[in-house]
Design an enzyme around this catalytic site. Structure first.
Site, PDB file in Angstrom:
ATOM      1  N   PRO A 297     -23.886 -21.058 -10.042  1.00  0.00           N
ATOM      2  CG  PRO A 297     -24.943 -22.836  -8.967  1.00  0.00           C
ATOM      3  CD  PRO A 297     -24.492 -22.367 -10.301  1.00  0.00           C
ATOM      4  CD  GLU A 298     -19.708 -16.711 -10.643  1.00  0.00           C
ATOM      5  OE1 GLU A 298     -18.786 -16.015 -10.200  1.00  0.00           O
ATOM      6  OE2 GLU A 298     -20.360 -16.396 -11.657  1.00  0.00           O
TER       7      GLU A 298
END
Length: 277
Positions: free
Chosen positions: A2-3
DNA sequence: AAGAGACCCTGTTGGC
DNA sequence: TGCCAACAGGGTCTCT
């Protein structure tokens, strides 16, 4: 994994569901995922408090409560935040469950157990060390070409390392760093301080574009990422280089090359992203 | 001070 | 077919 776009997608999905919800119970399965508090302390502190605001800073998600508390969650690699309108049994990868008085639940599910959870006083958040170190938000007015140029000019290491460091700009991980460098036509191995102003300008624009696309497509689901409703995103269908080593460049047909930078796999087009400006 | 590498984690993959 | 090493990677820590 998850960015910024994935965390922002989760934040937007959760916002309408959890604001105004009061915590009934907290359950923790892996105490070492809590950075500064024990499970019983976390439970005691949050019980009876109500979520007031949901904020993202870089890849961090912050739940602000009415009683001057902030629960900070970083999902790292495989963390998922799943909202359920009614109580439900998690699986063996469920690491934290917040149960609300409405009997709705928020589950942190995390196969590799790398996610980290911190409880802060809300008014201490701006002085929390990880946030003090963090670079500007990419969509904020503070993220200017001049600011980026200034950050890059002090670093001799590869430009991709600087993008991953979170200090020049917050929120890029391995996927969006590779994609931004491709879009800006900059080789990831270039020393950061070798970029000329026109390249820094292209990079600043490209960073905003790839992150915006990521959000538009609901995030990139390669392996584990799903949003708060358990639904994958579709940005993986739009990636130009990440995960495509050995395949043909969508732009020029050259075979994409790979290398390792900062311990991370890196993919780029040797023709579109030359070593010289 | 900057930069490089180890470490935490565990499921998946590739080589022998 | 089975086993094991390597790999995935964000942030933090340690060492040079």
């Amino acid at each position: 994994m998850p960015e910024l776009p994935e965390v922002e997608t989760i934040r937007r999905g959760l916002e309408a569901k959890v604001i105004g919800q009061k915590i009934a119970t907290v359950r923790v399965w892996r105490p070492n995922q809590l950075t500064n508090i024990t499970p019983s302390q976390l439970c005691n502190q949050l019980q009876g408090d109500t979520i007031e605001r949901l904020v993202r800073r870089g890849k961090y998600l912050l739940f602000f409560f009415i009683r001057n508390q902030a629960l900070v969650i970083h999902l790292r690699m495989t963390g998922q935040l799943l909202y359920y309108p009614e109580e439900i049994e998690g699986d063996c990868y469920t690491r934290l469950v917040l149960t609300f008085e409405s009997s709705a639940q928020l589950h942190l599910r995390d196969v590799r157990a790398l996610a980290r959870i911190t409880l802060l006083k809300a008014d201490e958040v701006p002085r929390w060390d990880p946030f003090v170190q963090l670079g500007p938000e990419p969509f904020s007015d503070a993220f200017t070409v001049e600011a980026l140029q200034n950050s890059l000019s002090k670093r001799r290491t590869a430009i991709k390392n600087v993008l991953l460091s979170q200090k020049a700009v917050a929120g890029l991980g391995n996927i969006y760093a590779d994609e931004a460098l491709f879009r800006a036509q900059i080789n990831p191995l270039r020393p950061a301080n070798s970029l000329i102003l026109a390249e820094v300008s292209r990079l600043q624009t490209a960073i905003r574009q790839v992150l915006m696309d990521g959000i538009r497509y609901g995030g990139t689901s390669i392996r584990d990422y799903v949003n708060s409703a358990g639904t994958p995103g579709s940005n993986q269908e739009h990636l130009q280089v990440y995960g495509r080593k050995g395949q043909k460049c969508h732009c020029c047909g050259t075979r994409l090359e790979g290398c390792r930078l900062g311990g991370r796999s890196t993919v780029y087009c040797p023709l579109c992203q030359p070593m010289m400006a």
